[in-house]
Scaffold this active site. Structure first.
Site, PDB file in Angstrom:
ATOM      1  N   ARG A 105       0.803  -1.202   0.000  1.00  0.00           N
ATOM      2  CA  ARG A 105       0.000   0.000   0.000  1.00  0.00           C
ATOM      3  C   ARG A 105       0.852   1.275   0.000  1.00  0.00           C
ATOM      4  NH1 ARG A 105      -5.491  -0.803   1.537  1.00  0.00           N
ATOM      5  NH2 ARG A 105      -5.485   0.981   2.926  1.00  0.00           N
ATOM      6  N   ASP A 138      -2.675  11.709   9.592  1.00  0.00           N
ATOM      7  CA  ASP A 138      -4.028  11.424   9.106  1.00  0.00           C
ATOM      8  C   ASP A 138      -4.834  12.693   9.319  1.00  0.00           C
ATOM      9  OD1 ASP A 138      -6.821  10.480   8.912  1.00  0.00           O
ATOM     10  OD2 ASP A 138      -5.978   8.459   9.082  1.00  0.00           O
ATOM     11  N   TYR A 160      -7.467   5.873  17.870  1.00  0.00           N
ATOM     12  CA  TYR A 160      -6.632   6.069  16.684  1.00  0.00           C
ATOM     13  C   TYR A 160      -6.424   7.554  16.421  1.00  0.00           C
ATOM     14  CZ  TYR A 160      -5.456   6.394  11.721  1.00  0.00           C
ATOM     15  OH  TYR A 160      -4.866   6.717  10.519  1.00  0.00           O
ATOM     16  N   MET A 203      -6.614  10.041  18.530  1.00  0.00           N
ATOM     17  CA  MET A 203      -5.771  10.603  19.585  1.00  0.00           C
ATOM     18  C   MET A 203      -4.300  10.281  19.335  1.00  0.00           C
ATOM     19  SD  MET A 203      -8.291   9.524  22.703  1.00  0.00           S
ATOM     20  CE  MET A 203      -7.074   9.710  24.005  1.00  0.00           C
ATOM     21  N   ALA A 204      -4.019   9.052  18.918  1.00  0.00           N
ATOM     22  CA  ALA A 204      -2.642   8.656  18.656  1.00  0.00           C
ATOM     23  C   ALA A 204      -2.059   9.445  17.486  1.00  0.00           C
ATOM     24  CB  ALA A 204      -2.570   7.155  18.382  1.00  0.00           C
ATOM     25  N   LYS A 205      -2.853   9.637  16.445  1.00  0.00           N
ATOM     26  CA  LYS A 205      -2.378  10.411  15.295  1.00  0.00           C
ATOM     27  C   LYS A 205      -2.217  11.893  15.664  1.00  0.00           C
ATOM     28  CE  LYS A 205      -1.799   7.486  11.895  1.00  0.00           C
ATOM     29  NZ  LYS A 205      -0.435   7.209  11.372  1.00  0.00           N
TER      30      LYS A 205
END
Length: 250
Positions: free
Chosen positions: A17, A144, A157, A159-161
């Site tokens: 990808r 993202d 997800y 929050m992590a990004k």
């Protein structure tokens, strides 16, 4: 350029990808590429074989579980040792799956923050000396648009990004001038697979908010990453949205 003098990039999550597209575009410009993978070893080996047929000893793959702190250290050591230089790091590897509020677990937190925030930080830290050695290193973090525009049922997800985006800006200050740090925030590029797979209804709703009216394709992200590594020497601390205009939809 003699292949032994060619610059070297480590791309995490590079077997398929977006990561594979970044790898292929850098390789086409004469770079040597270190292809990191975790579960996709067969894909990584196949990609490297194909690239090495184009140019001998120009691609090599490394296997590591980025949720394991010891594995990050080992990956950094192997990456620096293979060709004895490193010019760019692309933190692309990422876990993505829904965690609806009320059902999320501490294990979900650990897994999503490990790949999307912790590993990029500590891998960048471990590779800092190698990247700074020639005074023109580059780190590009794949973030993202949902770091700023949260996606329903994906709070951990997102929050992590968001932590990844903050890290990008912070390290741009700390590592300059020897290393530039930038980010690319994809929008609707390629639909997720496996546990993160989206319903057709969700895909339709997402495309409704994309002025370009289509997914971008992995090549669009790779083009932005390659530009930040090879096409500029002064852009630092910036995050480019590759989203077909979705973030200006309103």
């Amino acid at each position: 350029m003699n292949n032994s003098d060619a610059p070297v990039a480590l791309i995490t999550g590079a077997a398929k990808r977006v990561g594979a597209a970044i790898t292929e575009q850098l390789h086409a410009l004469g770079w040597r590429v270190l292809v990191h993978c975790h579960h996709s070893e067969a894909d990584a080996e196949s990609l490297c074989q194909r690239l090495n047929l184009q140019r001998l000893d120009s691609a090599h793959y490394l296997v590591a579980d980025l949720s394991d702190a010891n594995a990050i250290t080992a990956l950094a050591e192997k990456a620096q040792a293979h060709w004895r230089r490193l010019d760019a790091l692309v933190n692309n590897a990422s876990s993505f799956y829904p965690t609806p509020f009320g059902g999320a677990t501490q294990n979900d937190w650990d897994l999503l923050f490990a790949s999307n925030a912790r590993a990029p930080y500590f891998l960048s830290q471990a590779l800092r000396p190698a990247l700074a050695a020639r005074g023109a290193g580059a780190i590009v973090n794949i973030i993202d648009i949902h770091a700023a525009y949260p996606l329903q049922d994906h709070s951990l997800y997102c929050m992590a990004k968001a932590a990844n985006a903050a890290m990008t800006r912070a390290l741009a200050k700390e590592l300059a001038p020897a290393i530039r740090v930038n980010g690319v925030s994809p929008g609707a590029i390629a639909w997720p697979e496996g546990s993160g797979e989206m319903s057709e209804a969700m895909k339709t709703e997402i495309l409704r908010t994309v002025p370009m009216g289509r997914v971008g394709g992995v090549e669009a992200v790779a083009e932005a990453v390659v530009f930040l590594i090879t096409g500029t020497s002064y852009i630092n601390g910036q995050i480019i949205a590759v989203d077909g205009g979705r973030t200006v939809w309103g």
